[in-house]
Motif scaffolding. Structure first.
Motif, PDB file in Angstrom:
ATOM      1  N   LEU A 183     -15.563   5.572  -6.489  1.00 38.73           N
ATOM      2  CA  LEU A 183     -14.258   5.078  -6.008  1.00 38.73           C
ATOM      3  C   LEU A 183     -13.655   4.131  -6.879  1.00 38.73           C
ATOM      4  N   THR A 184     -12.268   3.906  -6.977  1.00 40.87           N
ATOM      5  CA  THR A 184     -11.422   3.145  -7.861  1.00 40.87           C
ATOM      6  C   THR A 184     -11.630   1.678  -7.456  1.00 40.87           C
ATOM      7  N   THR A 185     -11.336   0.892  -8.044  1.00 36.75           N
ATOM      8  CA  THR A 185     -11.179  -0.765  -7.669  1.00 36.75           C
ATOM      9  C   THR A 185     -10.342  -0.895  -6.656  1.00 36.75           C
ATOM     10  N   ALA A 186      -9.131  -0.130  -6.636  1.00 37.66           N
ATOM     11  CA  ALA A 186      -8.206  -0.442  -5.366  1.00 37.66           C
ATOM     12  C   ALA A 186      -8.670   0.485  -4.179  1.00 37.66           C
ATOM     13  N   GLU A 187      -9.314   1.406  -4.256  1.00 36.09           N
ATOM     14  CA  GLU A 187     -10.011   2.190  -3.057  1.00 36.09           C
ATOM     15  C   GLU A 187     -10.806   1.229  -2.537  1.00 36.09           C
ATOM     16  N   GLU A 188     -11.722   1.057  -3.231  1.00 33.34           N
ATOM     17  CA  GLU A 188     -12.704  -0.143  -2.513  1.00 33.34           C
ATOM     18  C   GLU A 188     -12.242  -1.360  -1.880  1.00 33.34           C
ATOM     19  N   ARG A 189     -11.297  -1.801  -2.722  1.00 31.61           N
ATOM     20  CA  ARG A 189     -10.590  -3.103  -2.037  1.00 31.61           C
ATOM     21  C   ARG A 189      -9.859  -2.876  -0.630  1.00 31.61           C
ATOM     22  N   ILE A 190      -9.085  -1.559  -0.600  1.00 36.54           N
ATOM     23  CA  ILE A 190      -8.675  -1.182   0.724  1.00 36.54           C
ATOM     24  C   ILE A 190      -9.763  -1.200   1.694  1.00 36.54           C
ATOM     25  N   LEU A 191     -10.633  -0.379   1.270  1.00 28.24           N
ATOM     26  CA  LEU A 191     -11.630  -0.251   2.192  1.00 28.24           C
ATOM     27  C   LEU A 191     -12.465  -1.442   2.797  1.00 28.24           C
ATOM     28  N   CYS A 192     -12.692  -2.356   1.865  1.00 31.81           N
ATOM     29  CA  CYS A 192     -13.371  -3.554   2.182  1.00 31.81           C
ATOM     30  C   CYS A 192     -12.453  -4.504   3.326  1.00 31.81           C
ATOM     31  N   ARG A 193     -11.211  -4.008   3.666  1.00 31.47           N
ATOM     32  CA  ARG A 193     -10.251  -4.909   4.719  1.00 31.47           C
ATOM     33  C   ARG A 193     -10.993  -4.687   6.016  1.00 31.47           C
ATOM     34  N   GLY A 194     -11.630  -3.438   6.141  1.00 32.70           N
ATOM     35  CA  GLY A 194     -12.147  -3.036   7.434  1.00 32.70           C
ATOM     36  C   GLY A 194     -11.462  -2.102   8.223  1.00 32.70           C
ATOM     37  N   TRP A 195     -11.934  -1.941   9.477  1.00 37.56           N
ATOM     38  CA  TRP A 195     -11.402  -0.762  10.176  1.00 37.56           C
ATOM     39  C   TRP A 195     -10.118  -1.499  11.210  1.00 37.56           C
ATOM     40  N   GLU A 196     -10.282  -2.739  11.237  1.00 36.40           N
ATOM     41  CA  GLU A 196      -9.180  -3.526  12.063  1.00 36.40           C
ATOM     42  C   GLU A 196      -7.900  -3.822  11.267  1.00 36.40           C
ATOM     43  N   PHE A 197      -7.958  -3.810   9.942  1.00 40.51           N
ATOM     44  CA  PHE A 197      -6.726  -4.186   9.329  1.00 40.51           C
ATOM     45  C   PHE A 197      -5.747  -3.043   9.346  1.00 40.51           C
ATOM     46  N   CYS A 198      -4.491  -3.626   9.569  1.00 35.70           N
ATOM     47  CA  CYS A 198      -3.482  -2.622   9.643  1.00 35.70           C
ATOM     48  C   CYS A 198      -2.209  -3.107   8.762  1.00 35.70           C
ATOM     49  N   ILE A 199      -1.808  -2.030   8.026  1.00 38.96           N
ATOM     50  CA  ILE A 199      -0.673  -2.336   7.108  1.00 38.96           C
ATOM     51  C   ILE A 199       0.658  -2.611   7.578  1.00 38.96           C
ATOM     52  N   GLU A 200       1.197  -3.632   7.373  1.00 36.88           N
ATOM     53  CA  GLU A 200       2.398  -3.979   7.707  1.00 36.88           C
ATOM     54  C   GLU A 200       3.700  -3.812   6.655  1.00 36.88           C
ATOM     55  N   ASN A 201       4.684  -2.866   7.078  1.00 37.92           N
ATOM     56  CA  ASN A 201       5.557  -2.325   6.098  1.00 37.92           C
ATOM     57  C   ASN A 201       6.628  -2.204   6.837  1.00 37.92           C
ATOM     58  N   LYS A 202       7.951  -2.550   5.954  1.00 39.91           N
ATOM     59  CA  LYS A 202       9.125  -2.356   6.735  1.00 39.91           C
ATOM     60  C   LYS A 202       9.766  -0.787   6.698  1.00 39.91           C
ATOM     61  N   VAL A 203       9.839  -0.560   8.176  1.00 37.01           N
ATOM     62  CA  VAL A 203      10.302   0.819   8.751  1.00 37.01           C
ATOM     63  C   VAL A 203      11.805   1.065   8.088  1.00 37.01           C
ATOM     64  N   ASN A 204      12.202   1.892   7.518  1.00 35.07           N
ATOM     65  CA  ASN A 204      13.326   2.141   6.961  1.00 35.07           C
ATOM     66  C   ASN A 204      14.063   3.250   7.894  1.00 35.07           C
ATOM     67  N   ASN A 205      13.359   4.279   8.168  1.00 34.88           N
ATOM     68  CA  ASN A 205      13.852   5.247   8.956  1.00 34.88           C
ATOM     69  C   ASN A 205      13.435   5.327  10.524  1.00 34.88           C
ATOM     70  N   PHE A 206      13.985   4.595  11.383  1.00 36.47           N
ATOM     71  CA  PHE A 206      13.508   4.339  12.670  1.00 36.47           C
ATOM     72  C   PHE A 206      13.822   5.765  13.423  1.00 36.47           C
ATOM     73  N   ILE A 207      14.615   6.759  13.242  1.00 30.28           N
ATOM     74  CA  ILE A 207      14.645   8.100  13.792  1.00 30.28           C
ATOM     75  C   ILE A 207      13.472   8.729  13.704  1.00 30.28           C
ATOM     76  N   ASP A 208      13.024   8.886  12.498  1.00 32.13           N
ATOM     77  CA  ASP A 208      11.687   9.451  12.406  1.00 32.13           C
ATOM     78  C   ASP A 208      10.471   8.946  12.822  1.00 32.13           C
ATOM     79  N   PHE A 209      10.623   7.585  13.081  1.00 31.55           N
ATOM     80  CA  PHE A 209       9.509   6.878  13.533  1.00 31.55           C
ATOM     81  C   PHE A 209       9.491   7.034  15.268  1.00 31.55           C
ATOM     82  N   LYS A 210      10.730   7.267  15.792  1.00 31.09           N
ATOM     83  CA  LYS A 210      10.722   7.451  17.326  1.00 31.09           C
ATOM     84  C   LYS A 210      10.326   8.946  17.506  1.00 31.09           C
ATOM     85  N   THR A 211      10.644   9.871  16.650  1.00 30.37           N
ATOM     86  CA  THR A 211      10.385  11.268  16.773  1.00 30.37           C
ATOM     87  C   THR A 211       8.952  11.573  16.660  1.00 30.37           C
ATOM     88  N   ASP A 212       8.344  10.706  15.780  1.00 34.46           N
ATOM     89  CA  ASP A 212       6.695  10.983  15.528  1.00 34.46           C
ATOM     90  C   ASP A 212       6.032  10.383  16.672  1.00 34.46           C
TER      91      ASP A 212
END
Length: 283
Positions: A183-212
């Motif tokens: 594992l790289t340092t970044a991969e281990e760091r993201i795994l250490c966040r745990g299962w309950e961790f959720c990525i918060e990001n800006k959704v740019n294309n809401f049409i694709d989001f609704k379609t999914d």
């Protein structure tokens, strides 16, 4: 003298970083004052770009961990107002605006730097261009190390302790890698966040989001009763509307670019299995 010149040239190839200041000094006599000033301008822009990137990471961490740096603290006559939600919301808004402005500055400086480098490529030979790029890289590296150290100290003071998890000093690691994959340092760091961790990001294309959402809901339609399925659809659509309203205001992702790439690489890696260990840790 010719032999000394040959040795000097050979030494410059072998020890580039040691002779970079000498390389900058010789550009004036080799290419003239105008080119020398252009190189100096590129040097300053490289430092500005690196500082902007470090500032963006500092503001991002402050936003994630709800920290208030000194440049968004406002002096108030009534001290009790500092604990109000309106005051905290104003600080967060100022912090987000600062992030947007610094991001614009970073793009502007990167564009100017690229223009200068392209201009210098038309004037200087390939060897000197390589020397220049290595010199700019070394300057950016030193600037980053110095700025990150300063920001880390500030974050520790604001958070009254280390920000996030100190993965190097953890006595019991949350991630146990029993595979042959390193594992790289970044991969281990993201795994250490745990299962309950959720990525918060800006959704740019809401049409694709609704379609999914609609496509995924179709998958469970056959295994649900019609009435139950309609209730599920109604609740999911309400939840998605709430999410999209809040996502429109999200401009800062709660993971770094390096961690986001690491998450994608882990997702695409079919040679490893990530599962919960019996001790409720990630393995």
């Amino acid at each position: 003298m010719f032999f000394v010149a040959v040795l000097y040239s050979l030494f410059s190839y072998l020890h580039v970083t040691a002779l970079q200041p000498q390389f900058i000094a010789t550009t004036r006599s080799k290419y003239g004052d105008v080119t020398h000033l252009t190189i100096r301008k590129a040097e300053k822009l490289s430092i500005k770009v690196q500082k902007c990137k470090c500032d963006l990471e500092f503001i991002r961490l402050c936003t994630i961990y709800k920290l208030t740096p000194s440049f968004v603290k406002i002096s108030l006559w009534k001290k009790r107002l500092k604990t109000s939600n309106e005051y905290k919301s104003l600080q967060q808004y100022c912090l987000q605006q600062e992030y947007k402005n610094r991001f614009k500055d970073c793009l502007k400086h990167e564009k100017e730097l690229k223009t200068l480098i392209d201009k210098l490529k038309l004037i200087m030979n390939s060897h000197d261009i390589d020397q220049l790029q290595k010199y700019l890289y070394e300057i950016s590296k030193k600037t980053k190390e110095k700025t990150v150290t300063t920001h880390y100290k500030k974050l520790r003071i604001l958070n009254k302790g280390p920000v996030g998890q100190d993965y190097l000093s953890l006595e019991t690691k949350r991630v146990h890698n029993i595979s042959s994959y390193v594992l790289t340092t970044a991969e281990e760091r993201i795994l250490c966040r745990g299962w309950e961790f959720c990525i918060e990001n800006k959704v740019n294309n809401f049409i694709d989001f609704k379609t999914d959402i609609e496509l995924n809901m179709k998958k469970i339609e056959q295994s649900c009763h019609r009435n139950a399925f309609s209730i599920i659809c109604h609740n999911i659509f309400n939840a998605s509307d709430i999410f999209m309203k809040s996502a429109k205001k999200k401009s800062i992702r709660n993971v770094s670019d390096e961690e986001f790439k690491a998450l994608k690489s882990l997702k695409d890696n079919t040679n490893i299995i990530i599962y919960v260990a019996p001790t409720k840790e990630i393995a």
